[in-house]
Write a protein that holds these residues in place. Structure first.
Motif, PDB file in Angstrom:
ATOM      1  N   ALA A  39       0.828  -1.210   0.000  1.00 39.75           N
ATOM      2  CA  ALA A  39       0.000   0.000   0.000  1.00 39.75           C
ATOM      3  C   ALA A  39       0.859   1.256   0.000  1.00 39.75           C
ATOM      4  CB  ALA A  39      -0.917   0.000   1.223  1.00 39.75           C
ATOM      5  N   GLY A  40       0.497   2.219  -0.837  1.00 37.05           N
ATOM      6  CA  GLY A  40       1.210   3.492  -0.897  1.00 37.05           C
ATOM      7  C   GLY A  40       2.243   3.554  -2.000  1.00 37.05           C
ATOM      8  N   TYR A  41       2.470   2.416  -2.702  1.00 33.63           N
ATOM      9  CA  TYR A  41       3.474   2.377  -3.770  1.00 33.63           C
ATOM     10  C   TYR A  41       2.847   1.876  -5.070  1.00 33.63           C
ATOM     11  CZ  TYR A  41       7.080   3.142  -0.245  1.00 33.63           C
ATOM     12  OH  TYR A  41       7.857   3.672   0.757  1.00 33.63           O
ATOM     13  N   VAL A  42       3.468   2.261  -6.182  1.00 36.32           N
ATOM     14  CA  VAL A  42       3.026   1.814  -7.512  1.00 36.32           C
ATOM     15  C   VAL A  42       4.273   1.431  -8.307  1.00 36.32           C
ATOM     16  CG1 VAL A  42       0.950   3.247  -7.575  1.00 36.32           C
ATOM     17  CG2 VAL A  42       3.145   4.215  -8.337  1.00 36.32           C
ATOM     18  N   TRP A  43       4.072   0.637  -9.364  1.00 39.27           N
ATOM     19  CA  TRP A  43       5.213   0.323 -10.223  1.00 39.27           C
ATOM     20  C   TRP A  43       5.766   1.602 -10.844  1.00 39.27           C
ATOM     21  CZ3 TRP A  43       2.371  -4.247 -13.022  1.00 39.27           C
ATOM     22  CH2 TRP A  43       2.464  -5.403 -12.223  1.00 39.27           C
ATOM     23  N   ARG A  44       7.084   1.648 -10.935  1.00 42.13           N
ATOM     24  CA  ARG A  44       7.735   2.856 -11.469  1.00 42.13           C
ATOM     25  C   ARG A  44       7.481   3.025 -12.961  1.00 42.13           C
ATOM     26  NH1 ARG A  44      13.692   2.774  -9.898  1.00 42.13           N
ATOM     27  NH2 ARG A  44      13.715   1.101 -11.448  1.00 42.13           N
ATOM     28  N   GLU A  45       7.582   1.920 -13.714  1.00 42.07           N
ATOM     29  CA  GLU A  45       7.320   1.919 -15.151  1.00 42.07           C
ATOM     30  C   GLU A  45       8.212   2.894 -15.910  1.00 42.07           C
ATOM     31  OE1 GLU A  45       3.074   2.509 -15.481  1.00 42.07           O
ATOM     32  OE2 GLU A  45       2.652   0.423 -14.937  1.00 42.07           O
ATOM     33  N   ALA A  46       9.475   2.962 -15.505  1.00 41.12           N
ATOM     34  CA  ALA A  46      10.433   3.790 -16.243  1.00 41.12           C
ATOM     35  C   ALA A  46      10.726   3.186 -17.611  1.00 41.12           C
ATOM     36  CB  ALA A  46      11.724   3.940 -15.437  1.00 41.12           C
ATOM     37  N   TYR A  47      10.533   1.876 -17.743  1.00 41.62           N
ATOM     38  CA  TYR A  47      10.735   1.160 -19.003  1.00 41.62           C
ATOM     39  C   TYR A  47       9.852  -0.082 -18.952  1.00 41.62           C
ATOM     40  CZ  TYR A  47      14.031  -0.732 -15.616  1.00 41.62           C
ATOM     41  OH  TYR A  47      14.594  -1.219 -14.456  1.00 41.62           O
ATOM     42  N   ALA A  48       9.684  -0.742 -20.072  1.00 45.07           N
ATOM     43  CA  ALA A  48       8.816  -1.918 -20.129  1.00 45.07           C
ATOM     44  C   ALA A  48       9.284  -2.968 -19.127  1.00 45.07           C
ATOM     45  CB  ALA A  48       8.822  -2.498 -21.540  1.00 45.07           C
ATOM     46  N   GLY A  49       8.359  -3.439 -18.285  1.00 49.36           N
ATOM     47  CA  GLY A  49       8.693  -4.465 -17.304  1.00 49.36           C
ATOM     48  C   GLY A  49       9.281  -3.933 -16.014  1.00 49.36           C
ATOM     49  N   ASP A  50       9.337  -2.618 -15.842  1.00 48.68           N
ATOM     50  CA  ASP A  50       9.907  -2.030 -14.623  1.00 48.68           C
ATOM     51  C   ASP A  50       8.866  -2.098 -13.502  1.00 48.68           C
ATOM     52  OD1 ASP A  50      11.299  -0.618 -12.709  1.00 48.68           O
ATOM     53  OD2 ASP A  50      10.940   1.346 -13.627  1.00 48.68           O
ATOM     54  N   ASP A  51       9.012  -3.098 -12.632  1.00 52.09           N
ATOM     55  CA  ASP A  51       8.052  -3.284 -11.544  1.00 52.09           C
ATOM     56  C   ASP A  51       8.627  -2.918 -10.184  1.00 52.09           C
ATOM     57  OD1 ASP A  51       9.805  -5.369 -11.292  1.00 52.09           O
ATOM     58  OD2 ASP A  51       8.318  -6.963 -11.556  1.00 52.09           O
ATOM     59  N   VAL A  52       9.663  -2.069 -10.175  1.00 54.08           N
ATOM     60  CA  VAL A  52      10.151  -1.514  -8.907  1.00 54.08           C
ATOM     61  C   VAL A  52       9.058  -0.617  -8.345  1.00 54.08           C
ATOM     62  CG1 VAL A  52      11.854   0.021  -7.841  1.00 54.08           C
ATOM     63  CG2 VAL A  52      12.578  -1.682  -9.526  1.00 54.08           C
TER      64      VAL A  52
END
Length: 357
Positions: free
Chosen positions: A318-331
């Motif tokens: 809770a409180g975080y989302v995937w960064r999506e800086a590039y395809a597949g970026d799930d940080v």
């Protein structure tokens, strides 16, 4: 294109233009092959063009002499077989006045998109202003397997399976950045200084004997008003105190003025004030230093922000989302940081340093 100026692809083309058949950018003058369903194939892109597009991860590109070592034997992996170990592209900078001017080495295998090439081979290119030129042995000749020019020696040792061995030697480690020259207070003095300082050093060397007297420190005691320069151990040339201080300052700054190779980052170099984001080895988006630090911190914290959930094991807490800086970026990051990544992606092309030409 190639360095074979006797080749002309069409009446309207320039000598050597479209003469790199290992590269799709040579239009229809390529080593293609037939496919069962789609007709004639392409051949893929050469190493410099893949580098320009950011298709090669940073850890698969080796910039010769960036670490200060001027001679190496390296075992390369083919561009077509990324699973093989070793660098897929070697850059060899040699021009202090133009950091976009360098040689490259790549290894090509007759497989995959390169199934149409005559055989496994190592290719050497000279890249200038973003344009790679294939180096041939001469008019109508095959790819050269050696270079001895511009202070660079390249030799191909062997090719076997998914490996090719090359030896590279370069004098760029001892060359000065643009705007500096070797001091040459004595033979082998490779401290980099301004041209004005070198002229002063040579003038002081020429006047040395006229400033010596016998005294308490031997026959090279300086006349009144002068001191030993001490640019190196045993340097008894007599100079003013200001010039001795200059020699000490130049010695201290020597490392920062030497070896242009350490400043070469290829065609995706960032403009001043920006650095690569480095979300992963293929993330060449240019961002501020503060943003990169945040990205590295988020990467380090990634595992602690994942839970099993409706979107898989990398669902964010809770409180975080995937960064999506590039395809597949799930940080997982805050919403603000995801917005920052999107903004940096949009601004990225405008932050890349372009060749002068």
């Amino acid at each position: 294109m190639s360095n074979d100026t006797t080749y002309q692809n069409a009446p309207w083309s320039q000598p050597g233009e479209y003469d790199d058949p290992w590269d799709e950018m040579s239009a229809m003058h390529i080593y293609a092959f037939g496919t069962a369903n789609y007709g004639t194939s392409a051949v893929g892109l050469n190493g410099p063009h893949r580098d320009e597009l950011g298709w090669l991860p940073k850890n698969r590109i080796f910039t010769m002499a960036a670490d200060g070592i001027g001679s190496r034997t390296l075992t390369m992996a083919p561009l077509e077989v990324p699973a093989a170990s070793g660098p897929q592209l070697i850059r060899i900078p040699f021009d202090p006045a133009d950091l976009f001017h360098y040689y490259t080495i790549e290894f090509r295998r007759k497989t995959g998109w390169s199934a149409g090439i005559p055989g496994d081979t190592v290719l050497l290119h000279e890249v200038r202003n973003g344009t790679p030129t294939l180096l041939r042995t001469g008019p109508g000749g095959g790819p050269t397997q050696s270079v001895n020019a511009n202070g660079v020696q390249i030799g191909v040792n062997w090719v076997s399976g998914n490996a090719a061995s090359v030896t590279v030697t370069t004098d760029v480690v001892n060359r000065c950045l643009q705007g500096y020259v070797w001091r040459e207070a004595r033979p082998g003095d490779l401290v980099c200084v301004t041209g004005a300082t070198r002229s002063q050093v040579w003038a002081d060397n020429a006047a040395a004997a006229s400033r010596w007297v016998n005294g308490p420190y031997g026959p090279h005691t300086c006349v009144a008003g002068y001191v030993w320069r001490e640019a190196y151990a045993g340097d008894h040339v007599c100079v003013t105190g200001t010039q001795r201080s200059q020699a000490a300052a130049d010695n201290a700054a020597a490392a920062s003025r030497r070896n242009p190779a350490r400043l070469v980052f290829g065609p995706n170099s960032c403009v001043s004030g920006y650095v690569w984001r480095d979300g992963d080895q293929s993330d060449y988006v240019c961002v501020t230093g503060a943003t990169r630090s945040q990205v590295l911190a988020d990467n380090a914290a990634a595992a602690s922000r994942w839970v099993n959930g409706p979107y898989g094991p990398h669902t964010c807490v809770a409180g975080y989302v995937w960064r999506e800086a590039y395809a597949g970026d799930d940080v997982c990051v805050t919403g603000t940081q995801r917005s920052q990544a999107a903004a940096d992606n949009a601004a990225g092309p405008g932050r890349v340093l372009r060749p002068a030409g």
